[in-house]
Design a protein around this motif. Structure first.
Motif, mmCIF file in Angstrom:
data_model
loop_
_atom_site.group_PDB
_atom_site.id
_atom_site.type_symbol
_atom_site.label_atom_id
_atom_site.label_comp_id
_atom_site.label_asym_id
_atom_site.label_seq_id
_atom_site.Cartn_x
_atom_site.Cartn_y
_atom_site.Cartn_z
ATOM 1 N N ARG A 224 0.867 -1.175 0.000
ATOM 2 C CA ARG A 224 0.000 0.000 0.000
ATOM 3 C C ARG A 224 0.905 1.227 0.000
ATOM 4 N NH1 ARG A 224 -4.824 2.038 0.180
ATOM 5 N NH2 ARG A 224 -5.262 3.978 1.305
ATOM 6 N N ARG A 225 0.896 1.931 -1.150
ATOM 7 C CA ARG A 225 1.752 3.112 -1.318
ATOM 8 C C ARG A 225 0.986 4.170 -2.104
ATOM 9 N NH1 ARG A 225 6.902 0.818 -4.257
ATOM 10 N NH2 ARG A 225 5.489 -0.786 -5.021
ATOM 11 N N PHE A 226 1.230 5.432 -1.788
ATOM 12 C CA PHE A 226 0.567 6.553 -2.460
ATOM 13 C C PHE A 226 -0.955 6.407 -2.400
ATOM 14 C CE2 PHE A 226 4.497 5.522 -4.868
ATOM 15 C CZ PHE A 226 5.277 6.584 -4.430
ATOM 16 N N ASN A 227 -1.443 5.850 -1.270
ATOM 17 C CA ASN A 227 -2.882 5.625 -1.071
ATOM 18 C C ASN A 227 -3.474 4.672 -2.108
ATOM 19 O OD1 ASN A 227 -3.143 7.370 1.195
ATOM 20 N ND2 ASN A 227 -3.071 9.136 -0.202
ATOM 21 N N GLU A 228 -2.625 3.798 -2.654
ATOM 22 C CA GLU A 228 -3.091 2.780 -3.592
ATOM 23 C C GLU A 228 -2.621 1.415 -3.115
ATOM 24 O OE1 GLU A 228 -2.832 3.252 -7.825
ATOM 25 O OE2 GLU A 228 -2.277 5.365 -7.624
ATOM 26 N N ASN A 229 -3.428 0.408 -3.451
ATOM 27 C CA ASN A 229 -3.052 -0.972 -3.155
ATOM 28 C C ASN A 229 -2.571 -1.646 -4.432
ATOM 29 O OD1 ASN A 229 -3.881 -0.639 -0.498
ATOM 30 N ND2 ASN A 229 -5.973 -1.345 -0.946
ATOM 31 N N GLY A 230 -1.633 -2.539 -4.300
ATOM 32 C CA GLY A 230 -1.150 -3.280 -5.462
ATOM 33 C C GLY A 230 -0.541 -4.599 -5.041
ATOM 34 N N SER A 256 -0.465 -3.310 -11.620
ATOM 35 C CA SER A 256 -0.675 -2.230 -10.658
ATOM 36 C C SER A 256 0.347 -1.137 -10.916
ATOM 37 C CB SER A 256 -0.521 -2.759 -9.222
ATOM 38 O OG SER A 256 -0.418 -1.691 -8.305
ATOM 39 N N ILE A 258 1.905 0.676 -8.905
ATOM 40 C CA ILE A 258 2.975 0.772 -7.901
ATOM 41 C C ILE A 258 3.984 -0.367 -8.014
ATOM 42 C CG2 ILE A 258 1.548 2.078 -6.301
ATOM 43 C CD1 ILE A 258 1.121 -0.440 -4.685
ATOM 44 N N SER A 357 6.967 5.713 -11.361
ATOM 45 C CA SER A 357 5.555 5.549 -11.687
ATOM 46 C C SER A 357 5.430 5.198 -13.168
ATOM 47 C CB SER A 357 4.773 6.837 -11.395
ATOM 48 O OG SER A 357 5.097 7.832 -12.354
#
Length: 419
Positions: A224-230, A256, A258, A357
């Motif tokens: 979970r990074r930059f408010n995203e899950n991957g 994903s 991330i 990114s």
């Protein structure tokens, strides 16, 4: 039966001879002095025995039996460094003496320098091929470095020559009871930033299988990074090619932003004399563009310590970014129990994937200094392997060059091994 008064008189006479030698300088028969030293050592007067032996060596420095016995007394006292020095001397001067090799290898094992013990057995077996006693020592050292598959193969070499060898049979049974060829693991980590970013979380579930062809590890990574899950599916393989030569192969897939859509890499490792190991390889990360990284390493096992240096070279836009890391490990009882320190400078896309990114070209020229301290240990007969690592980094901000933040990281892991 010899009565106690006679033993006491013999020891008294031996001690009187010792003090006369000390007072007058050595003028006696070296063979008699060696036997005197043996009596002293075996009756818990090792300091006097060592002084006697040193006196003999002052006059007869090439009397190898004297020096070898002196080394043994040092090893019995736990003074492994002194013993190592004396054993090295006699082995260099008289490599044909198998007993010296055996005593020297045992000294390394007693000092928990198991990697050094493995290397010494390899050298000794070149002089004494297929020697059962040396093969048993090699298998013991391999077991202590957690190389149980190779330890089993070594013991089987003994049993091919002598199927009735009881020590080898018992050792093979012991290995069968304690060797684990499967493992499942969990790892969790968190990065906390002094500014700009929210904390980032990393989780890995893994399954490993040890085979005679090498190790295979399958991993499921969730971040979970930059408010995203991957999530990412990853495979590591360590195939054995030939004696002293093996490879590392990596393959990962993700859907994903991330993670790279595809990552793959390979590296070749070669063992060298004197506990050295070198490697060379590459990694490739596919985001919106491909990023190739070229790397290698130089490793050195010395006693119960390990040093390694690993650089990374990343060509991009006509330039090449360079980063690197130096690692030191202090081993304890075996290869899974050690204290680790790593210092790195520069940024590698393989290690610092969070700065990339799908929309931007990877930034690899950021200035970074990082220190990692880790403690790795096992419990319950090596069935459970644990680790805890703390990491602090001073990282240049990718979108604001010249400005920095601090990154504090904590990682814990647990592996459960089974047959």
């Amino acid at each position: 039966m010899i009565n106690k008064p006679v033993i006491k008189l013999t020891l008294l006479f031996t001690l009187i001879c010792f003090f006369q030698i000390q007072a007058q300088g050595y003028k006696g028969d070296p063979d008699v002095s060696l036997e005197t030293a043996r009596q002293l050592a075996f009756n818990q007067h090792r300091k006097q025995a060592q002084d006697t032996l040193l006196n003999v060596l002052n006059k007869y420095p090439e009397y190898h039996d004297v020096r070898s016995f002196l080394a043994s007394t040092y090893a019995w006292d736990g003074d492994y460094k002194k013993a190592r020095k004396e054993f090295a001397y006699v082995i260099e001067k008289a490599p044909e003496n198998k007993d010296n090799w055996i005593a020297a290898i045992k000294n390394e094992s007693w000092s928990e320098a198991h990697f050094e013990a493995v290397e010494m057995t390899k050298k000794a077996l070149k002089l004494f091929p297929n020697d059962a006693e040396l093969l048993l020592l090699k298998a013991t050292a391999l077991k202590n470095t957690n190389n149980t598959v190779e330890a089993k193969n070594t013991i089987k070499e003994v049993l091919i020559q002598n199927p009735d060898d009881q020590k080898a049979q018992e050792f093979l049974t012991e290995l069968g009871n304690t060797a684990f060829t499967n493992s499942v693991g969990l790892k969790a980590a968190v990065d906390v930033y002094s500014k700009v970013f929210d904390p980032m979380q990393y989780y890995t579930f893994s399954y490993g299988k040890q085979t005679k062809y090498g190790n295979i590890i399958a991993k499921y990574n969730f971040n979970r990074r930059f408010n995203e899950n991957g999530s990412q599916l990853e495979f590591d393989l360590y195939p054995k090619i030939t004696k002293g030569l093996y490879a590392y192969i990596n393959l990962g897939f993700a859907d994903s932003p991330i993670f790279p859509d595809l990552k793959y890499g390979a590296e070749l490792y070669k063992s060298l004399p004197h506990g050295l190991e070198i490697s060379a390889g590459f990694r490739n990360l596919k985001y919106s563009t491909n990023t190739s990284i070229y790397t290698g390493s130089i490793g050195w096992y010395t006693g119960n310590s390990y040093w390694s240096l690993r650089p990374y070279f990343t060509p991009i836009d006509g330039n090449t970014s360079t980063s690197g890391a130096i690692n030191y490990r202090k081993y304890r009882s075996n290869a899974d129990n050690y204290l680790s320190f790593t210092f790195s400078m520069g940024t590698s896309p393989e290690v610092n994937q969070f700065i990339f990114s799908t929309n931007d070209t990877p930034i690899v020229n950021l200035k970074t200094e990082r220190l990692n301290v880790g403690y790795f240990f096992t419990t319950h007969k090596n069935k459970n392997a644990w680790s805890a690592q703390f990491d602090v980094a001073h990282q240049e901000i990718s979108f604001n060059p010249g400005n920095y933040f601090w990154v504090y990281s904590l990682t814990v892991s647990w592996d459960l091994r089974f047959k």
